[in-house]
Design a protein around this motif. Structure first.
Motif, PDB file in Angstrom:
ATOM      1  N   ASP A 174      46.826  41.011  58.857  1.00 55.11           N
ATOM      2  CA  ASP A 174      47.318  39.879  58.518  1.00 55.11           C
ATOM      3  C   ASP A 174      45.907  39.287  57.680  1.00 55.11           C
ATOM      4  O   ASP A 174      45.200  38.917  58.131  1.00 55.11           O
ATOM      5  CB  ASP A 174      47.117  38.759  59.577  1.00 55.11           C
ATOM      6  CG  ASP A 174      47.056  37.304  58.797  1.00 55.11           C
ATOM      7  OD1 ASP A 174      47.913  37.504  57.480  1.00 55.11           O
ATOM      8  OD2 ASP A 174      46.561  36.548  59.741  1.00 55.11           O
ATOM      9  N   LYS A 175      45.465  40.399  56.541  1.00 53.05           N
ATOM     10  CA  LYS A 175      44.399  40.411  55.430  1.00 53.05           C
ATOM     11  C   LYS A 175      44.649  40.261  54.011  1.00 53.05           C
ATOM     12  O   LYS A 175      46.547  40.914  54.014  1.00 53.05           O
ATOM     13  CB  LYS A 175      43.622  41.282  55.474  1.00 53.05           C
ATOM     14  CG  LYS A 175      42.554  41.485  57.087  1.00 53.05           C
ATOM     15  CD  LYS A 175      41.915  39.926  57.101  1.00 53.05           C
ATOM     16  CE  LYS A 175      40.830  40.096  57.985  1.00 53.05           C
ATOM     17  NZ  LYS A 175      40.522  39.017  57.626  1.00 53.05           N
ATOM     18  N   HIS A 176      44.466  39.846  53.470  1.00 54.03           N
ATOM     19  CA  HIS A 176      44.853  39.815  51.838  1.00 54.03           C
ATOM     20  C   HIS A 176      45.362  40.973  51.654  1.00 54.03           C
ATOM     21  O   HIS A 176      44.329  41.611  51.930  1.00 54.03           O
ATOM     22  CB  HIS A 176      44.489  38.800  51.100  1.00 54.03           C
ATOM     23  CG  HIS A 176      44.864  37.274  51.279  1.00 54.03           C
ATOM     24  ND1 HIS A 176      45.648  37.145  51.826  1.00 54.03           N
ATOM     25  CD2 HIS A 176      43.872  35.913  51.668  1.00 54.03           C
ATOM     26  CE1 HIS A 176      44.994  35.670  51.320  1.00 54.03           C
ATOM     27  NE2 HIS A 176      44.238  35.612  51.628  1.00 54.03           N
ATOM     28  N   GLU A 177      45.986  41.411  50.174  1.00 55.93           N
ATOM     29  CA  GLU A 177      45.659  42.374  49.450  1.00 55.93           C
ATOM     30  C   GLU A 177      44.507  43.020  49.478  1.00 55.93           C
ATOM     31  O   GLU A 177      44.045  41.930  48.590  1.00 55.93           O
ATOM     32  CB  GLU A 177      47.113  42.514  48.380  1.00 55.93           C
ATOM     33  CG  GLU A 177      47.387  44.128  47.599  1.00 55.93           C
ATOM     34  CD  GLU A 177      48.162  43.863  46.780  1.00 55.93           C
ATOM     35  OE1 GLU A 177      48.297  44.611  45.921  1.00 55.93           O
ATOM     36  OE2 GLU A 177      49.238  43.200  47.268  1.00 55.93           O
ATOM     37  N   GLY A 178      43.860  44.512  49.102  1.00 57.72           N
ATOM     38  CA  GLY A 178      42.471  44.419  48.468  1.00 57.72           C
ATOM     39  C   GLY A 178      41.829  43.551  49.518  1.00 57.72           C
ATOM     40  O   GLY A 178      40.511  44.063  48.557  1.00 57.72           O
ATOM     41  N   LEU A 201      49.807  54.255  56.426  1.00 58.26           N
ATOM     42  CA  LEU A 201      49.724  54.434  55.504  1.00 58.26           C
ATOM     43  C   LEU A 201      50.078  53.716  53.627  1.00 58.26           C
ATOM     44  O   LEU A 201      48.912  53.317  53.332  1.00 58.26           O
ATOM     45  CB  LEU A 201      49.981  55.579  54.516  1.00 58.26           C
ATOM     46  CG  LEU A 201      49.175  57.751  55.835  1.00 58.26           C
ATOM     47  CD1 LEU A 201      50.041  59.054  54.653  1.00 58.26           C
ATOM     48  CD2 LEU A 201      48.186  57.508  55.172  1.00 58.26           C
ATOM     49  N   ARG A 202      50.764  52.577  54.353  1.00 62.07           N
ATOM     50  CA  ARG A 202      51.389  51.974  53.315  1.00 62.07           C
ATOM     51  C   ARG A 202      50.382  51.034  53.576  1.00 62.07           C
ATOM     52  O   ARG A 202      49.962  50.506  52.377  1.00 62.07           O
ATOM     53  CB  ARG A 202      52.890  51.824  53.114  1.00 62.07           C
ATOM     54  CG  ARG A 202      53.937  52.923  52.993  1.00 62.07           C
ATOM     55  CD  ARG A 202      55.420  52.331  52.185  1.00 62.07           C
ATOM     56  NE  ARG A 202      55.511  51.789  53.840  1.00 62.07           N
ATOM     57  CZ  ARG A 202      56.184  52.721  54.448  1.00 62.07           C
ATOM     58  NH1 ARG A 202      56.805  53.972  53.961  1.00 62.07           N
ATOM     59  NH2 ARG A 202      57.118  52.223  55.630  1.00 62.07           N
ATOM     60  N   GLU A 203      50.341  50.421  54.578  1.00 65.92           N
ATOM     61  CA  GLU A 203      49.429  49.375  54.928  1.00 65.92           C
ATOM     62  C   GLU A 203      48.052  50.104  54.397  1.00 65.92           C
ATOM     63  O   GLU A 203      47.182  48.544  54.267  1.00 65.92           O
ATOM     64  CB  GLU A 203      49.584  49.063  56.921  1.00 65.92           C
ATOM     65  CG  GLU A 203      48.945  47.361  56.284  1.00 65.92           C
ATOM     66  CD  GLU A 203      49.199  46.466  56.425  1.00 65.92           C
ATOM     67  OE1 GLU A 203      49.136  45.053  56.915  1.00 65.92           O
ATOM     68  OE2 GLU A 203      50.376  46.468  55.255  1.00 65.92           O
ATOM     69  N   ALA A 204      47.573  50.830  54.592  1.00 69.97           N
ATOM     70  CA  ALA A 204      46.390  51.041  53.971  1.00 69.97           C
ATOM     71  C   ALA A 204      45.964  51.131  52.953  1.00 69.97           C
ATOM     72  O   ALA A 204      45.000  50.232  51.976  1.00 69.97           O
ATOM     73  CB  ALA A 204      45.599  52.537  55.027  1.00 69.97           C
ATOM     74  N   ARG A 206      48.069  48.595  51.152  1.00 63.45           N
ATOM     75  CA  ARG A 206      48.173  47.637  50.790  1.00 63.45           C
ATOM     76  C   ARG A 206      46.237  47.252  51.102  1.00 63.45           C
ATOM     77  O   ARG A 206      45.951  45.901  50.095  1.00 63.45           O
ATOM     78  CB  ARG A 206      48.905  46.379  51.244  1.00 63.45           C
ATOM     79  CG  ARG A 206      49.547  45.344  50.872  1.00 63.45           C
ATOM     80  CD  ARG A 206      50.280  44.827  52.049  1.00 63.45           C
ATOM     81  NE  ARG A 206      49.306  44.721  53.685  1.00 63.45           N
ATOM     82  CZ  ARG A 206      48.838  43.208  53.852  1.00 63.45           C
ATOM     83  NH1 ARG A 206      48.142  42.092  52.499  1.00 63.45           N
ATOM     84  NH2 ARG A 206      48.174  43.218  54.665  1.00 63.45           N
ATOM     85  N   LEU A 207      45.721  46.921  51.861  1.00 59.32           N
ATOM     86  CA  LEU A 207      44.356  46.612  52.272  1.00 59.32           C
ATOM     87  C   LEU A 207      43.384  46.766  51.567  1.00 59.32           C
ATOM     88  O   LEU A 207      42.118  45.983  51.144  1.00 59.32           O
ATOM     89  CB  LEU A 207      44.160  46.659  53.856  1.00 59.32           C
ATOM     90  CG  LEU A 207      45.525  46.534  55.304  1.00 59.32           C
ATOM     91  CD1 LEU A 207      45.292  46.750  56.390  1.00 59.32           C
ATOM     92  CD2 LEU A 207      45.139  45.068  55.376  1.00 59.32           C
ATOM     93  N   LEU A 208      43.672  48.350  51.286  1.00 59.45           N
ATOM     94  CA  LEU A 208      42.485  48.932  49.713  1.00 59.45           C
ATOM     95  C   LEU A 208      42.012  48.067  48.271  1.00 59.45           C
ATOM     96  O   LEU A 208      43.712  47.864  48.325  1.00 59.45           O
ATOM     97  CB  LEU A 208      42.393  50.166  49.571  1.00 59.45           C
ATOM     98  CG  LEU A 208      41.281  50.947  51.126  1.00 59.45           C
ATOM     99  CD1 LEU A 208      42.535  52.395  50.965  1.00 59.45           C
ATOM    100  CD2 LEU A 208      40.693  50.083  51.264  1.00 59.45           C
ATOM    101  N   ASP A 209      40.641  47.441  47.890  1.00 58.16           N
ATOM    102  CA  ASP A 209      40.734  47.171  47.188  1.00 58.16           C
ATOM    103  C   ASP A 209      40.451  48.217  45.680  1.00 58.16           C
ATOM    104  O   ASP A 209      40.849  49.273  46.876  1.00 58.16           O
ATOM    105  CB  ASP A 209      39.461  46.663  46.860  1.00 58.16           C
ATOM    106  CG  ASP A 209      38.833  46.172  45.299  1.00 58.16           C
ATOM    107  OD1 ASP A 209      40.339  46.040  44.864  1.00 58.16           O
ATOM    108  OD2 ASP A 209      38.195  45.907  45.215  1.00 58.16           O
TER     109      ASP A 209
END
Length: 267
Positions: A174-178, A201-204, A206-209
């Protein structure tokens, strides 16, 4: 499972609802930081546990791995949420196993060393690094980085076994993209099915800037394709939108270090 890269806590735990995180983390730590394929050698005992004790720890760990080996991430999550003692039992055994290894060679120590390098850069720029530790287990990485103001570590796993950990499906954080600068998947991807690893891996990603770093520590056994002479995980990273920037101990043939370390940049 690191700012004090010497005496660090246990192994990492299986991730939440999408692929067993640290349960995958059982085998001993990764080899020295070198691109040359070398087999890990357990350090000589200096008054520590006997060989029979080490064998018992490894045997217990092996039994747990076999028990959850073919369990999907979703079902594993249900088990741990229903009975958190199973989650804690795994970490007790994994911690005992890790105690037989040189602390500086444990994956959590190696990740912490990397983050300390980031902290030095932050001191010059005045910025902080946000780090997501997916499948954090007992939050040893956060403990290792405690007191390092430039680094903020947020831990996520099936069960909030210690304060500060968010219990959730790590494929749906539950965190915004990037939101994060660094995402860590340490001894997480090896359990469950390939589809579970792909979702992590897809979620990683999405989470990364953009330009953020993914740090992976994984066992070689599951990912090496000796017939094709390639590491399947490297291909999965590229498909997920990452550019692999460093590979340490990655093996494709029959001879392989126990662990590999991969760093990749979010494109």
């Amino acid at each position: 499972k690191p700012g004090r890269p010497v005496s660090l806590p246990p192994a990492r735990s299986p991730p939440a609802a999408s692929a067993p995180a640290s349960v995958a983390s059982a085998p001993p730590p990764s080899p020295p930081r070198t691109n040359v394929t070398t087999n890990m050698v357990r350090p000589a005992s200096s008054g520590g546990s006997s060989g029979s004790t080490r064998s018992r720890h490894q045997s217990e760990l092996s039994k747990i791995h076999k028990q959850y080996k073919n369990t999907s991430a979703a079902n594993l999550n249900k088990k741990f949420v229903k009975d958190s003692s199973l989650f804690k039992k795994y970490h007790e055994v994994a911690k005992a196993n890790d105690a037989e290894w040189e602390p500086s060679e444990l994956p959590v120590a190696k990740v912490a060393q990397r983050l300390m390098q980031e902290a030095e850069v932050c001191k010059k720029t005045g910025k902080r690094r946000r780090v997501a530790d997916l499948g954090c287990g007992m939050a040893e990485l956060a403990a290792a980085m405690a007191g390092v103001d430039e680094i903020q570590v947020d831990g996520y796993d099936h069960v909030a076994a210690v304060d500060g950990v968010t219990a959730c499906n790590i494929a749906k954080v539950d965190k915004h993209e990037g939101w994060y600068d660094v995402v860590v998947l340490s001894r997480v991807l090896g359990w469950g099915r390939d589809g579970d690893a792909e979702s992590y891996l897809r979620e990683a990603h999405r989470l990364l800037d953009r330009g953020g770093e993914l740090i992976i520590h994984e066992g070689n056994r599951k990912w090496r394709d000796a017939e094709r002479q390639e590491c399947r995980l490297i291909g999965m990273l590229k498909e997920a939108g990452f550019m692999v920037t460093e590979q340490i101990g990655v093996a494709t043939g029959d001879e392989a270090p126990i662990y590999m370390e991969v760093r990749a940049m979010r494109m």
